[in-house]
Scaffold this motif. Structure first.
Motif, PDB file in Angstrom:
ATOM      1  N   PHE A  49       0.983  -7.232  -6.459  1.00  0.00           N
ATOM      2  CA  PHE A  49       1.196  -8.653  -6.242  1.00  0.00           C
ATOM      3  C   PHE A  49       1.799  -9.305  -7.484  1.00  0.00           C
ATOM      4  CE2 PHE A  49      -2.949  -8.436  -8.250  1.00  0.00           C
ATOM      5  CZ  PHE A  49      -2.969  -9.548  -9.090  1.00  0.00           C
ATOM      6  N   HIS A  50       2.494 -10.392  -7.239  1.00  0.00           N
ATOM      7  CA  HIS A  50       2.986 -11.268  -8.310  1.00  0.00           C
ATOM      8  C   HIS A  50       3.184 -12.640  -7.681  1.00  0.00           C
ATOM      9  CE1 HIS A  50       6.327 -12.514 -11.346  1.00  0.00           C
ATOM     10  NE2 HIS A  50       5.131 -12.949 -11.728  1.00  0.00           N
ATOM     11  N   HIS A  51       2.378 -13.613  -8.062  1.00  0.00           N
ATOM     12  CA  HIS A  51       2.544 -14.958  -7.526  1.00  0.00           C
ATOM     13  C   HIS A  51       2.397 -15.981  -8.647  1.00  0.00           C
ATOM     14  CE1 HIS A  51      -1.804 -16.062  -7.499  1.00  0.00           C
ATOM     15  NE2 HIS A  51      -1.990 -14.769  -7.282  1.00  0.00           N
ATOM     16  N   ALA A  52       2.928 -17.150  -8.411  1.00  0.00           N
ATOM     17  CA  ALA A  52       2.899 -18.241  -9.382  1.00  0.00           C
ATOM     18  C   ALA A  52       1.762 -19.197  -9.044  1.00  0.00           C
ATOM     19  CB  ALA A  52       4.223 -18.990  -9.365  1.00  0.00           C
ATOM     20  N   THR A  53       1.211 -19.831 -10.062  1.00  0.00           N
ATOM     21  CA  THR A  53       0.268 -20.920  -9.843  1.00  0.00           C
ATOM     22  C   THR A  53       0.858 -22.262 -10.256  1.00  0.00           C
ATOM     23  OG1 THR A  53      -0.783 -20.693 -12.024  1.00  0.00           O
ATOM     24  CG2 THR A  53      -1.689 -19.376 -10.201  1.00  0.00           C
ATOM     25  N   ARG A  54       2.055 -22.251 -10.888  1.00  0.00           N
ATOM     26  CA  ARG A  54       2.675 -23.502 -11.341  1.00  0.00           C
ATOM     27  C   ARG A  54       4.076 -23.689 -10.768  1.00  0.00           C
ATOM     28  NH1 ARG A  54       0.817 -23.366 -17.745  1.00  0.00           N
ATOM     29  NH2 ARG A  54      -1.433 -23.277 -17.318  1.00  0.00           N
ATOM     30  N   ALA A  55       4.953 -22.728 -10.997  1.00  0.00           N
ATOM     31  CA  ALA A  55       6.335 -22.872 -10.530  1.00  0.00           C
ATOM     32  C   ALA A  55       6.947 -21.494 -10.336  1.00  0.00           C
ATOM     33  CB  ALA A  55       7.159 -23.683 -11.521  1.00  0.00           C
ATOM     34  N   LEU A  56       7.864 -21.400  -9.393  1.00  0.00           N
ATOM     35  CA  LEU A  56       8.569 -20.142  -9.166  1.00  0.00           C
ATOM     36  C   LEU A  56       9.527 -19.862 -10.314  1.00  0.00           C
ATOM     37  CD1 LEU A  56       9.456 -20.495  -5.361  1.00  0.00           C
ATOM     38  CD2 LEU A  56       7.417 -19.457  -6.400  1.00  0.00           C
ATOM     39  N   GLY A  57       9.960 -18.607 -10.404  1.00  0.00           N
ATOM     40  CA  GLY A  57      10.952 -18.247 -11.399  1.00  0.00           C
ATOM     41  C   GLY A  57      10.648 -16.981 -12.167  1.00  0.00           C
ATOM     42  N   GLY A  58       9.389 -16.546 -12.186  1.00  0.00           N
ATOM     43  CA  GLY A  58       9.043 -15.343 -12.911  1.00  0.00           C
ATOM     44  C   GLY A  58       9.272 -14.081 -12.103  1.00  0.00           C
ATOM     45  N   SER A  59       9.268 -12.942 -12.816  1.00  0.00           N
ATOM     46  CA  SER A  59       9.441 -11.656 -12.150  1.00  0.00           C
ATOM     47  C   SER A  59       8.751 -10.561 -12.948  1.00  0.00           C
ATOM     48  CB  SER A  59      10.921 -11.306 -11.968  1.00  0.00           C
ATOM     49  OG  SER A  59      11.539 -11.111 -13.222  1.00  0.00           O
ATOM     50  N   VAL A  60       8.394  -9.487 -12.264  1.00  0.00           N
ATOM     51  CA  VAL A  60       7.897  -8.265 -12.899  1.00  0.00           C
ATOM     52  C   VAL A  60       8.619  -7.090 -12.264  1.00  0.00           C
ATOM     53  CG1 VAL A  60       5.605  -9.199 -13.453  1.00  0.00           C
ATOM     54  CG2 VAL A  60       5.968  -8.003 -11.256  1.00  0.00           C
ATOM     55  N   ARG A  61       8.599  -5.977 -12.966  1.00  0.00           N
ATOM     56  CA  ARG A  61       9.217  -4.753 -12.446  1.00  0.00           C
ATOM     57  C   ARG A  61       8.173  -3.663 -12.383  1.00  0.00           C
ATOM     58  NH1 ARG A  61      11.465  -0.251 -15.088  1.00  0.00           N
ATOM     59  NH2 ARG A  61      12.891   0.972 -13.775  1.00  0.00           N
ATOM     60  N   VAL A  62       7.980  -3.094 -11.191  1.00  0.00           N
ATOM     61  CA  VAL A  62       7.109  -1.937 -10.999  1.00  0.00           C
ATOM     62  C   VAL A  62       7.992  -0.700 -11.126  1.00  0.00           C
ATOM     63  CG1 VAL A  62       5.506  -0.760  -9.465  1.00  0.00           C
ATOM     64  CG2 VAL A  62       5.609  -3.264  -9.475  1.00  0.00           C
ATOM     65  N   ALA A  63       7.851   0.017 -12.217  1.00  0.00           N
ATOM     66  CA  ALA A  63       8.692   1.189 -12.455  1.00  0.00           C
ATOM     67  C   ALA A  63       8.214   2.396 -11.666  1.00  0.00           C
ATOM     68  CB  ALA A  63       8.716   1.519 -13.946  1.00  0.00           C
ATOM     69  N   ARG A  64       6.896   2.452 -11.384  1.00  0.00           N
ATOM     70  CA  ARG A  64       6.354   3.631 -10.714  1.00  0.00           C
ATOM     71  C   ARG A  64       4.988   3.286 -10.121  1.00  0.00           C
ATOM     72  NH1 ARG A  64       6.713   9.501 -11.546  1.00  0.00           N
ATOM     73  NH2 ARG A  64       4.704  10.509 -11.166  1.00  0.00           N
ATOM     74  N   PHE A  65       4.741   3.805  -8.942  1.00  0.00           N
ATOM     75  CA  PHE A  65       3.429   3.775  -8.320  1.00  0.00           C
ATOM     76  C   PHE A  65       3.062   5.212  -7.980  1.00  0.00           C
ATOM     77  CE2 PHE A  65       0.828   4.053  -4.512  1.00  0.00           C
ATOM     78  CZ  PHE A  65      -0.170   3.116  -4.713  1.00  0.00           C
ATOM     79  N   ASP A  66       1.813   5.599  -8.280  1.00  0.00           N
ATOM     80  CA  ASP A  66       1.395   6.971  -8.007  1.00  0.00           C
ATOM     81  C   ASP A  66       0.016   6.946  -7.358  1.00  0.00           C
ATOM     82  OD1 ASP A  66       1.504   9.689  -7.868  1.00  0.00           O
ATOM     83  OD2 ASP A  66       1.266  10.049 -10.018  1.00  0.00           O
ATOM     84  N   LEU A  67      -0.098   7.589  -6.196  1.00  0.00           N
ATOM     85  CA  LEU A  67      -1.372   7.723  -5.491  1.00  0.00           C
ATOM     86  C   LEU A  67      -1.812   9.181  -5.585  1.00  0.00           C
ATOM     87  CD1 LEU A  67      -3.636   6.634  -3.694  1.00  0.00           C
ATOM     88  CD2 LEU A  67      -2.167   7.038  -1.711  1.00  0.00           C
ATOM     89  N   THR A  68      -2.953   9.405  -6.224  1.00  0.00           N
ATOM     90  CA  THR A  68      -3.433  10.765  -6.464  1.00  0.00           C
ATOM     91  C   THR A  68      -4.850  10.911  -5.937  1.00  0.00           C
ATOM     92  OG1 THR A  68      -4.207  10.153  -8.679  1.00  0.00           O
ATOM     93  CG2 THR A  68      -1.993  11.070  -8.501  1.00  0.00           C
ATOM     94  N   THR A  69      -5.231  12.163  -5.698  1.00  0.00           N
ATOM     95  CA  THR A  69      -6.584  12.491  -5.264  1.00  0.00           C
ATOM     96  C   THR A  69      -7.175  13.485  -6.256  1.00  0.00           C
ATOM     97  OG1 THR A  69      -5.713  14.247  -3.844  1.00  0.00           O
ATOM     98  CG2 THR A  69      -6.090  12.091  -2.833  1.00  0.00           C
ATOM     99  N   PRO A  70      -8.517  13.583  -6.289  1.00  0.00           N
ATOM    100  CA  PRO A  70      -9.141  14.520  -7.245  1.00  0.00           C
ATOM    101  C   PRO A  70      -8.672  15.950  -7.047  1.00  0.00           C
ATOM    102  CG  PRO A  70     -10.770  13.026  -6.325  1.00  0.00           C
ATOM    103  CD  PRO A  70      -9.510  12.805  -5.546  1.00  0.00           C
TER     104      PRO A  70
END
Length: 546
Positions: free
Chosen positions: A525-546
């Motif tokens: 997630f990425h949301h604003a509480t004041r004003a729009l305009g920001g951004s983030v970059r998710v470079a990688r997501f990894d789902l692993t199990t034991p």
């Protein structure tokens, strides 16, 4: 008992009933056709038969509809307010599944699905139905929304974008679609079960009749699945959440006889519920299986598979192990797959140009506020202090019984008031992430994000722990135990290098009541509480199990 390949279930299935399976399986069964103490070698051209374990897929895929087209099996499930909706899974052996696509590319059912003027939690894609009409090589999906309308989508390729072809002015609740030859029929209803005949193009209703009224001593029957097998018509119905019943008739409109398939049957997942509300499917060699789901909260409803044989008078019977749904059975005897299925876990670097079908948004996204390619860029799409009201929250199912999600996040584009991170999302939620305030960024763990029973937000969260942030890149991690039962937890940690992780905050106890229906998901997630305009970059997501 011929092993000759036949058309997919829900078409006109002529020929053998698949009784040959019983002679090949070494367990007790609630059927006069169970037999043998040793399993013979599979016919030439079929894979050797190892054992598979239940659940066959430990992710939340409920209200199962399963079909076969040639040597390939397809599986459709409920997604409610998540978008795109109605995922299609693919398998070549009924055990190993992969994502193939979604039947509903956008929840095109009103403004609340865009979080405009309301929200659509626990609405949207309920128990719906998937089928394939062989004469035109086309898949069809049908489902109702908001108890008012039914929608029909179609595609010739499940991986392509599906097209809506009709909206019908009747809610076919918990529908099952049958192509009898080319004629479409829909079985549906709750307690009072009806059958509708549709026009050949599925755009209007031709005929509609109630065909069955559930006896009061049974209570509720729903979750219809509709079949024609060896000249008879069958409607599979569930008694939520502990039974499965079958209607059988010589014509689509009856008269129907009723028989119990299972009731209060011990399931294969310790702490989980009774397998129910699934579908029948045959293999190319003529063997039959029942794919059902098991209530396994806090993780959701997960699929379990069991063999089926047929009685002499034409009723399906489950193969049981010591009076229960087996925790394991021999794999279906099927041809070798054309390739190995794509894994349901593992990394995603968002190479683009679109999201992989393993991802679903919380409500419809704003497509102008995210980008895929060389990572996932999430620009703020909503000004709110409520995670449940933030658009462009991207979700991924949790893998059971335990799994870990790790996110590599670049956050230099955040602006004051922004919140970004990794959540465990349900009607009671928590997250680890970043808070940007006064030109500074801090790391936080937040819980006590809650809805009431009408899915209104009653708490937007409490910050339980905080830590300093160095640099503009970090790794966030959530480890979740969704073994069925109470007291299961999610635990949060962070890292500056992606290797050494430090815990942050207390363990978060997962809500395990069933009423939200869906299980927990990981959420970016990425949301604003004041004003729009920001951004983030998710470079990688990894789902692993034991």
């Amino acid at each position: 008992m011929s092993p000759t390949p036949r058309p997919s279930r829900r078409g006109l299935l002529s020929g053998a009933t698949g009784l040959g399976l019983a002679a090949a399986l070494p367990w007790s069964a609630a059927s006069p056709h169970a037999a043998a103490t040793t399993a013979p070698a599979p016919p030439a051209g079929l894979r050797p038969r190892a054992l598979f374990d239940n659940p066959v897929l430990w992710q939340d895929f409920a209200d199962i509809d399963v079909i076969r087209v040639g040597d390939t099996f397809y599986y459709s499930a409920s997604t409610m307010h998540y978008s795109p909706g109605a995922p299609v899974l693919r398998s070549w052996n009924l055990v190993d599944w992969e994502f193939a696509g979604h039947s509903v590319p956008r929840l095109d059912f009103g403004a609340k699905y865009d979080m405009e003027g309301g929200r659509a939690y626990v609405a949207g894609i309920w128990a719906s139905t998937l089928n394939h009409r062989a004469s035109e090589g086309r898949f069809y999906w049908l489902g109702q929304t908001d108890f008012s309308l039914s929608h029909v989508y179609t595609a010739t390729d499940v991986e392509a974008e599906w097209e809506k072809v009709a909206t019908l002015p009747r809610a076919y609740y918990d529908a099952g679609l049958l192509f009898d030859g080319d004629t479409p029929y829909v079985a549906y209803g709750n307690t009072r079960i009806s059958v509708a005949q549709l026009s050949d193009d599925l755009t209007e209703e031709v005929r509609n009749e109630q065909v069955f009224d559930t006896p009061s001593d049974i209570g509720t029957l729903e979750g219809a699945r509709f079949y024609r097998i060896n000249g008879d018509y069958y409607i599979f119905l569930t008694r939520p959440a502990n039974g499965q019943y079958i209607l059988k008739a010589p014509s689509p409109f009856g008269p129907y006889e009723l028989r119990e398939l299972l009731l209060d049957l011990p399931g294969p997942i310790p702490g989980g519920g009774v397998p129910h509300q699934g579908g029948l499917v045959d293999t190319p060699g003529g063997d039959w299986y029942y794919l059902a789901f098991v209530d396994a909260y806090p993780g959701g409803r997960v699929p379990a598979l069991a063999p089926v044989s047929w009685t002499a008078d034409g009723w399906p019977a489950l193969h049981l192990v010591d009076g229960a749904w087996g925790s394991s059975y021999p794999e279906p005897a099927v041809p070798p797959p054309p390739r190995q299925p794509r894994p349901m876990t593992g990394p995603d670097t968002f190479d683009g140009p679109t999201l992989a079908p393993r991802w679903e948004w919380n409500h419809n996204p704003d497509h102008d506020r995210f980008a895929v390619g060389n990572g996932l860029t999430l620009s703020t799409a909503t000004v709110t202090d409520d995670l449940y009201s933030a658009r462009n929250t991207l979700t991924h199912r949790v893998q059971g019984p335990t799994s870990t999600a790790t996110v590599e996040l670049e956050h230099e584009g955040m602006t004051d008031g922004d919140r970004a991170g990794l959540a465990v999302l349900r009607d009671s939620s928590a997250w680890i992430g970043l808070i940007r305030e006064g030109g500074a960024t801090r790391l936080a763990m937040v819980d006590d994000i809650r809805m009431d029973g009408d899915w209104n937000t009653v708490s937007t969260g409490t910050e339980r722990a905080t830590a300093a942030v160095a640099g503009t890149r970090l790794w966030l991690r959530v480890t979740v135990d969704i073994t069925p039962g109470s007291g299961r937890q999610a635990r949060f940690s962070h890292s500056a290098d992606g290797s050494a992780f430090t815990d942050l905050g207390p363990g978060f106890v997962l809500h395990h009541a069933w009423q939200f229906f869906l299980g927990y998901r990981f959420a970016l997630f990425h949301h604003a509480t004041r004003a729009l305009g920001g951004s983030v970059r998710v470079a990688r997501f990894d789902l692993t199990t034991p």
